[in-house]
Design a protein around this motif. Structure first.
Motif, short mmCIF file in Angstrom:
data_model
loop_
_atom_site.label_atom_id
_atom_site.label_comp_id
_atom_site.label_asym_id
_atom_site.label_seq_id
_atom_site.Cartn_x
_atom_site.Cartn_y
_atom_site.Cartn_z
N ARG A 168 0.82 -1.22 0.00
CA ARG A 168 0.00 0.00 0.00
C ARG A 168 0.85 1.27 0.00
NH1 ARG A 168 -4.44 0.62 4.63
NH2 ARG A 168 -2.53 0.45 5.89
N GLY A 169 1.90 1.31 0.81
CA GLY A 169 2.74 2.50 0.87
C GLY A 169 3.45 2.77 -0.44
N HIS A 170 3.98 1.71 -1.06
CA HIS A 170 4.63 1.86 -2.36
C HIS A 170 3.64 2.41 -3.40
CE1 HIS A 170 8.45 -0.07 -1.40
NE2 HIS A 170 7.81 -1.06 -0.83
N GLN A 171 2.43 1.86 -3.41
CA GLN A 171 1.45 2.29 -4.40
C GLN A 171 1.01 3.72 -4.16
OE1 GLN A 171 0.79 1.11 -7.13
NE2 GLN A 171 -1.37 1.01 -7.70
N TYR A 172 0.93 4.13 -2.90
CA TYR A 172 0.54 5.51 -2.59
C TYR A 172 1.56 6.48 -3.18
CZ TYR A 172 -0.33 9.80 0.01
OH TYR A 172 -0.56 11.11 0.34
N LEU A 173 2.84 6.22 -2.96
CA LEU A 173 3.88 7.11 -3.50
C LEU A 173 3.89 7.08 -5.03
CD1 LEU A 173 6.96 6.61 -1.14
CD2 LEU A 173 5.22 8.40 -1.08
N ALA A 174 3.71 5.88 -5.61
CA ALA A 174 3.72 5.77 -7.07
C ALA A 174 2.55 6.54 -7.68
CB ALA A 174 3.66 4.30 -7.48
N ALA A 175 1.37 6.43 -7.07
CA ALA A 175 0.20 7.14 -7.59
C ALA A 175 0.39 8.65 -7.50
CB ALA A 175 -1.05 6.71 -6.83
N ASP A 176 1.03 9.08 -6.42
CA ASP A 176 1.29 10.52 -6.27
C ASP A 176 2.28 11.00 -7.33
OD1 ASP A 176 1.17 13.07 -4.93
OD2 ASP A 176 3.11 12.61 -4.05
N PHE A 177 3.33 10.22 -7.56
CA PHE A 177 4.33 10.63 -8.55
C PHE A 177 3.79 10.53 -9.96
CE2 PHE A 177 8.47 10.26 -10.83
CZ PHE A 177 9.05 11.42 -10.35
N ALA B 259 27.78 7.66 -1.10
CA ALA B 259 27.66 6.24 -1.43
C ALA B 259 26.66 5.52 -0.54
CB ALA B 259 29.03 5.57 -1.32
N ALA B 260 26.64 5.85 0.76
CA ALA B 260 25.71 5.18 1.67
C ALA B 260 24.27 5.53 1.32
CB ALA B 260 26.02 5.55 3.12
N MET B 261 24.03 6.80 0.97
CA MET B 261 22.68 7.20 0.58
C MET B 261 22.29 6.56 -0.75
SD MET B 261 21.19 8.92 2.92
CE MET B 261 19.76 9.32 1.92
N ALA B 262 23.25 6.36 -1.64
CA ALA B 262 22.96 5.67 -2.90
C ALA B 262 22.55 4.22 -2.64
CB ALA B 262 24.17 5.72 -3.83
N ARG B 263 23.20 3.58 -1.69
CA ARG B 263 22.81 2.20 -1.34
C ARG B 263 21.42 2.17 -0.72
NH1 ARG B 263 28.40 1.92 -0.31
NH2 ARG B 263 28.16 2.56 1.86
N HIS B 264 21.12 3.18 0.09
CA HIS B 264 19.78 3.29 0.69
C HIS B 264 18.73 3.44 -0.41
CE1 HIS B 264 16.93 4.13 3.89
NE2 HIS B 264 16.56 5.25 3.29
N MET B 265 19.03 4.26 -1.41
CA MET B 265 18.12 4.43 -2.54
C MET B 265 17.94 3.11 -3.29
SD MET B 265 16.29 6.60 -4.38
CE MET B 265 16.91 8.23 -3.97
N HIS B 266 19.02 2.36 -3.43
CA HIS B 266 18.95 1.08 -4.13
C HIS B 266 17.99 0.12 -3.43
CE1 HIS B 266 20.30 -2.57 -6.20
NE2 HIS B 266 20.37 -3.13 -5.01
N LEU B 267 18.03 0.08 -2.10
CA LEU B 267 17.15 -0.81 -1.36
C LEU B 267 15.69 -0.47 -1.58
CD1 LEU B 267 19.04 -1.14 2.06
CD2 LEU B 267 18.98 -2.78 0.17
N PHE B 268 15.40 0.84 -1.67
CA PHE B 268 14.01 1.24 -1.90
C PHE B 268 13.61 0.96 -3.35
CE2 PHE B 268 10.88 4.54 -3.15
CZ PHE B 268 9.82 4.09 -2.36
N ALA B 269 14.46 1.30 -4.30
CA ALA B 269 14.13 1.05 -5.71
C ALA B 269 13.94 -0.43 -5.98
CB ALA B 269 15.21 1.63 -6.61
N SER B 270 14.65 -1.26 -5.23
CA SER B 270 14.51 -2.71 -5.36
C SER B 270 13.33 -3.26 -4.60
CB SER B 270 15.79 -3.40 -4.87
OG SER B 270 16.91 -2.98 -5.60
N ARG B 271 12.61 -2.38 -3.88
CA ARG B 271 11.43 -2.72 -3.07
C ARG B 271 11.79 -3.68 -1.94
NH1 ARG B 271 8.65 1.72 -4.65
NH2 ARG B 271 9.53 2.10 -6.70
N LEU B 272 13.03 -3.57 -1.45
CA LEU B 272 13.44 -4.36 -0.30
C LEU B 272 13.12 -3.66 1.00
CD1 LEU B 272 16.82 -5.57 -1.78
CD2 LEU B 272 14.89 -7.04 -1.16
N ILE B 273 12.89 -2.35 0.95
CA ILE B 273 12.40 -1.59 2.10
C ILE B 273 11.21 -0.77 1.63
CG2 ILE B 273 14.65 -1.51 3.26
CD1 ILE B 273 14.93 1.39 2.29
N GLY B 274 10.34 -0.45 2.56
CA GLY B 274 9.16 0.33 2.24
C GLY B 274 9.38 1.82 2.45
N PRO B 275 8.36 2.63 2.15
CA PRO B 275 8.48 4.08 2.28
C PRO B 275 8.84 4.55 3.68
CG PRO B 275 6.56 3.52 0.96
CD PRO B 275 7.08 2.23 1.53
N LEU B 276 8.32 3.88 4.71
CA LEU B 276 8.61 4.33 6.08
C LEU B 276 10.08 4.18 6.42
CD1 LEU B 276 5.49 3.02 8.05
CD2 LEU B 276 5.96 5.33 7.21
#
Length: 426
Positions: free
Chosen positions: A347-356, A377-394
């Motif tokens: 649900r959280g992923h879809q909420y952000l996607a619908a907004d974007f 580099a650490a923030m880029a890895r954090h972004m990778h985890l979200f783009a890979s849907r391994l972590i949620g928006p929270l």
């Protein structure tokens, strides 16, 4: 409670749709002792979905491993989907930490390769009957509960009874319609076109995505040396784009930062696209019915999450309902558990996607995080985890991550100010 074992049922579960979600669910359910009828409206066992990002996010890797598909995918030439993303602050380029583990990944693989592969695996799974040329035309219902399907087949109409009917039949799901599960639509203010190319080299041989605010584009290397190249402009550009579809597509790609050399590549497909692709969300269950894959939730194509979510939702369903589907538990409670998991995970992923998908520019929080990811580099890895849907928006936007992003950007501004005005110089 469910009825006794096999009372009045041809199968335990009937699945409509033998694509990714349906075939995966059939395999995972059958391995848990469930008798499955896997219906596919197309008669060709090699049929596949054409309009697709052809990408399996890293979040789906555990499902691929459980299915035993990873060796087969790699043998078929699937490409690990590492990626870099362009933003106005520069490229976000996730890399493993020094001395740390490799970044998680999924695969890019064309549906023309993937769909027949997983469908044939389902057909060979004990407990699964693959029924090609079977299209659901209605549901068998008694006392407000679904007890099977009616289907048109090469031999005429047929009724197939089961404890559970699963809709894995896409965003325009017939099962959802017959079960009275309407879709909530979210407008997508972008349109999209893609094509497949050979001999289209990309830096480091990895996927590229361009966040151009509001326009988007991506290039995903796939099996057999084929790259899927897609453009997703704002709909305001549609009238001019349509005047010369091919010329507009080429011009859009040529204008990308570090544009792939499209003029020297070989296009192997026609331009494939859609001018209206809203995001769908449905309640994923009804009495005796469950929806998986795009039937339950259709994401924005620009994120390339649909294939991964199809596999994950199939796994969540199998884990929740397998005992009850064989008569050893309460099916409605099991369906409720599946619905909770689906809602919590997506649900959280879809909420952000619908907004974007409204085609807005980055909001202040996104500017903070994306700019920091291009600089650290650490923030880029954090972004990778979200783009890979391994972590949620929270987790992606948790206070610690935002504080880290703020510190990164503050250091960047101080360094830029020092460079512009070195100490001791006026």
């Amino acid at each position: 409670m469910t009825q006794p074992e096999s009372a009045g049922h041809d199968y335990d579960v009937v699945i409509s749709g033998a694509g990714l979600a349906g075939s995966a669910a059939a395999i995972l359910l059958a391995r848990r002792g469930v008798r499955v009828a896997l219906l596919e409206r197309r008669a060709d066992p090699e049929a596949y979905k054409v309009l697709c990002t052809h990408s399996l996010t890293a979040s789906a890797y555990p499902v691929l491993a459980e299915l035993g598909l990873v060796p087969a995918l790699e043998k078929a030439g699937a490409v690990p989907n590492h990626a870099r993303w362009y933003t106005r602050w520069g490229w976000i380029e996730p890399r493993a930490a020094p001395g740390g583990p490799e970044l998680p990944y999924g695969y890019n693989i064309r549906r023309s390769t993937l769909d027949p592969l997983i469908r044939s695996r389902a057909a060979r799974t004990p407990g699964v009957d693959l029924l090609l040329g079977h299209q659901v035309t209605g549901l068998v219902r008694e006392s407000g509960r679904t007890l099977g399907v009616r289907a048109s087949t090469p031999r005429g109409e047929r009724e197939i009874r089961a404890r559970l009917v699963v809709g894995a039949d896409g965003k325009d799901s017939a099962v959802a319609k017959f079960a009275g599960l309407p879709a909530r639509l979210h407008e997508n203010a972008r349109f999209g076109y893609l094509a497949h190319f050979r001999n289209l080299p990309l830096r480091d041989g990895i996927a590229h995505a361009w966040f151009l605010e509001p326009d988007m584009a991506y290039a995903f290397p796939n099996d057999d040396g084929v790259t899927v190249l897609a453009v997703l402009p704002d709909k305001k550009r549609l009238p001019a784009f349509r005047e010369d579809l091919e010329g507009s597509f080429l011009a859009f790609v040529r204008a990308l930062p570090e544009a792939p050399p499209i003029d020297s590549a070989e296009r192997t497909t026609k331009l494939i696209g859609t001018v209206n692709y809203p995001l769908h969300s449905r309640k994923p269950t009804a009495p005796g019915v469950a929806l998986i894959g795009d039937a339950a939730l259709t994401g924005d194509p620009l994120w390339g999450v649909g294939c991964g979510w199809a596999l994950q939702s199939a796994q969540w369903l199998a884990q929740a309902v397998a005992p009850a589907a064989t008569g050893r538990g309460d099916l409605e409670r099991s369906l409720a558990a599946y619905a909770r998991t689906h809602r919590r995970r997506l649900r959280g992923h879809q909420y952000l996607a619908a907004d974007f998908a409204t085609s807005r520019p980055f909001n202040p929080v996104e500017r903070l995080v994306f700019s920091a990811a291009a600089r650290d580099a650490a923030m880029a890895r954090h972004m990778h985890l979200f783009a890979s849907r391994l972590i949620g928006p929270l987790r992606f936007l948790n206070p610690l991550a935002l504080a880290k992003a703020s510190a990164v950007n503050l250091r960047h501004r101080r360094a830029a100010a020092t460079t512009a005005h070195p100490p001791g110089k006026p």
